[in-house]
Design an enzyme around this catalytic site. Structure first.
Site, PDB file in Angstrom:
ATOM      1  N   LYS A  80      41.108  45.401  37.108  1.00  0.00           N
ATOM      2  CA  LYS A  80      40.457  45.279  38.416  1.00  0.00           C
ATOM      3  C   LYS A  80      40.946  46.371  39.355  1.00  0.00           C
ATOM      4  O   LYS A  80      42.048  46.886  39.221  1.00  0.00           O
ATOM      5  CB  LYS A  80      40.780  43.917  39.037  1.00  0.00           C
ATOM      6  CG  LYS A  80      40.213  42.742  38.284  1.00  0.00           C
ATOM      7  CD  LYS A  80      40.695  41.433  38.948  1.00  0.00           C
ATOM      8  CE  LYS A  80      40.569  40.249  38.023  1.00  0.00           C
ATOM      9  NZ  LYS A  80      41.331  39.078  38.502  1.00  0.00           N
ATOM     10  N   SER A  84      40.278  35.037  45.685  1.00  0.00           N
ATOM     11  CA  SER A  84      40.685  36.260  46.375  1.00  0.00           C
ATOM     12  C   SER A  84      39.461  37.157  46.601  1.00  0.00           C
ATOM     13  O   SER A  84      39.344  37.798  47.651  1.00  0.00           O
ATOM     14  CB  SER A  84      41.732  37.013  45.549  1.00  0.00           C
ATOM     15  OG  SER A  84      42.883  36.234  45.384  1.00  0.00           O
ATOM     16  N   ARG A 102      39.056  25.629  39.058  1.00  0.00           N
ATOM     17  CA  ARG A 102      38.117  25.367  40.145  1.00  0.00           C
ATOM     18  C   ARG A 102      36.797  24.825  39.641  1.00  0.00           C
ATOM     19  O   ARG A 102      36.248  23.898  40.174  1.00  0.00           O
ATOM     20  CB  ARG A 102      37.846  26.657  40.943  1.00  0.00           C
ATOM     21  CG  ARG A 102      38.982  27.060  41.829  1.00  0.00           C
ATOM     22  CD  ARG A 102      38.871  28.493  42.259  1.00  0.00           C
ATOM     23  NE  ARG A 102      39.111  29.377  41.131  1.00  0.00           N
ATOM     24  CZ  ARG A 102      39.346  30.665  41.245  1.00  0.00           C
ATOM     25  NH1 ARG A 102      39.327  31.243  42.418  1.00  0.00           N
ATOM     26  NH2 ARG A 102      39.575  31.398  40.182  1.00  0.00           N
ATOM     27  N   HIS A 137      45.847  29.350  45.901  1.00  0.00           N
ATOM     28  CA  HIS A 137      47.058  29.661  45.128  1.00  0.00           C
ATOM     29  C   HIS A 137      48.253  28.862  45.671  1.00  0.00           C
ATOM     30  O   HIS A 137      49.028  28.284  44.915  1.00  0.00           O
ATOM     31  CB  HIS A 137      47.425  31.145  45.239  1.00  0.00           C
ATOM     32  CG  HIS A 137      46.434  32.099  44.631  1.00  0.00           C
ATOM     33  ND1 HIS A 137      45.974  33.214  45.284  1.00  0.00           N
ATOM     34  CD2 HIS A 137      45.831  32.119  43.416  1.00  0.00           C
ATOM     35  CE1 HIS A 137      45.140  33.886  44.502  1.00  0.00           C
ATOM     36  NE2 HIS A 137      45.031  33.239  43.367  1.00  0.00           N
TER      37      HIS A 137
HETATM   38  P1  ADP Z   1      41.387  34.642  41.878  1.00  0.00           P
HETATM   39  O1  ADP Z   1      40.629  33.960  40.774  1.00  0.00           O
HETATM   40  O2  ADP Z   1      41.321  33.937  43.202  1.00  0.00           O
HETATM   41  O3  ADP Z   1      41.186  36.114  41.963  1.00  0.00           O
HETATM   42  P2  ADP Z   1      43.839  34.904  40.408  1.00  0.00           P
HETATM   43  O4  ADP Z   1      43.317  35.715  39.298  1.00  0.00           O
HETATM   44  O5  ADP Z   1      45.002  35.468  41.148  1.00  0.00           O
HETATM   45  O6  ADP Z   1      42.871  34.465  41.531  1.00  0.00           O
HETATM   46  O7  ADP Z   1      44.147  33.440  39.846  1.00  0.00           O
HETATM   47  C1  ADP Z   1      45.391  32.978  39.462  1.00  0.00           C
HETATM   48  C2  ADP Z   1      45.277  31.515  39.105  1.00  0.00           C
HETATM   49  O8  ADP Z   1      45.057  30.775  40.310  1.00  0.00           O
HETATM   50  C3  ADP Z   1      44.129  31.129  38.185  1.00  0.00           C
HETATM   51  O9  ADP Z   1      44.566  30.072  37.348  1.00  0.00           O
HETATM   52  C4  ADP Z   1      43.071  30.630  39.126  1.00  0.00           C
HETATM   53  O10 ADP Z   1      42.202  29.713  38.509  1.00  0.00           O
HETATM   54  C5  ADP Z   1      43.947  29.939  40.157  1.00  0.00           C
HETATM   55  N1  ADP Z   1      43.264  29.808  41.433  1.00  0.00           N
HETATM   56  C6  ADP Z   1      42.784  30.786  42.218  1.00  0.00           C
HETATM   57  N2  ADP Z   1      42.204  30.289  43.323  1.00  0.00           N
HETATM   58  C7  ADP Z   1      42.331  28.929  43.237  1.00  0.00           C
HETATM   59  C8  ADP Z   1      41.903  27.834  44.051  1.00  0.00           C
HETATM   60  N3  ADP Z   1      41.207  28.046  45.165  1.00  0.00           N
HETATM   61  N4  ADP Z   1      42.188  26.586  43.652  1.00  0.00           N
HETATM   62  C9  ADP Z   1      42.869  26.382  42.489  1.00  0.00           C
HETATM   63  N5  ADP Z   1      43.284  27.369  41.671  1.00  0.00           N
HETATM   64  C10 ADP Z   1      43.018  28.625  42.029  1.00  0.00           C
END
Ligand code: ADP
Length: 161
Positions: A41, A128, A90, A17
């Site tokens: 969630k 996460s 990703r 993030h």
């Molecule tokens: P997660 O998928 O890790 O639970 P979130 O729902 O908080 O995270 O994701 C928020 C945004 O951050 C989404 O667009 C997700 O694709 C992006 N994101 C999460 N982890 C990464 C990462 N390691 N690299 C690039 N983007 C990420």
């Protein structure tokens, strides 16, 4: 002023993030990091804890603000004068999911673009959920999350046991 909105659960913030937040500077003047509060969630961290982790870990990054939203992201973006949504990509699994959401958002707000930043190689395996899973078994998450977030995660799991 170009205002970007980076939505997610951030439960908790990871280095993946953080990388997207830092890199979004090249495309927006201000970034709103938006924690969705209507997610189904079962979160590890409360909204206030997530806000506090992001604010602490991003305190040296200019022109960002942490906000919360519920309901439809496209509606919220319209109200807040958002120029575009930023998402990280990703994998092809992310792509399939994101494509559907981007199309749906575009139907509600035709002028609202979603801009995708590809994950850097060193972060593409981080989510996460993976971080929480590893931490719950006492594994080392040092390379996956900022130091402050790591302390908070470890504290959660030591309280749980
Ligand atoms: P997660 O998928 O890790 O639970 P979130 O729902 O908080 O995270 O994701 C928020 C945004 O951050 C989404 O667009 C997700 O694709 C992006 N994101 C999460 N982890 C990464 C990462 N390691 N690299 C690039 N983007 C990420």
């Amino acid at each position: 002023m170009r205002i970007g909105l980076y939505p997610g659960s951030f439960d908790p913030l990871t280095n993946g993030h953080l990388d997207i937040i830092q890199r979004s500077k090249v495309i927006c003047d201000k970034l709103l990091i938006a924690i969705g509060t209507n997610s189904a969630k079962n979160p590890l961290f409360s909204i206030n804890e997530r806000i506090e982790i992001i604010n602490t870990c991003c305190n040296d990054i200019a022109n960002i603000e942490v906000v919360t939203f519920n309901g439809l992201l496209a509606e919220y973006s319209k109200k807040q004068n958002i120029s575009f949504i930023i998402r990280g990509l990703r994998s092809s699994t992310d792509f399939d999911y994101e494509y559907q959401i981007a199309v749906a958002n575009n139907k509600i707000a035709p002028d609202l673009e979603t801009i995708f930043l590809m994950s850097r190689g060193e972060y593409f395996h981080i989510s996460s959920n993976i971080v929480k899973e590893i931490a719950s078994y006492g594994g080392d998450i040092s390379s996956m999350v900022p130091h402050y977030a790591k302390e908070k995660i470890i504290a959660k799991y030591s309280n749980h046991s």
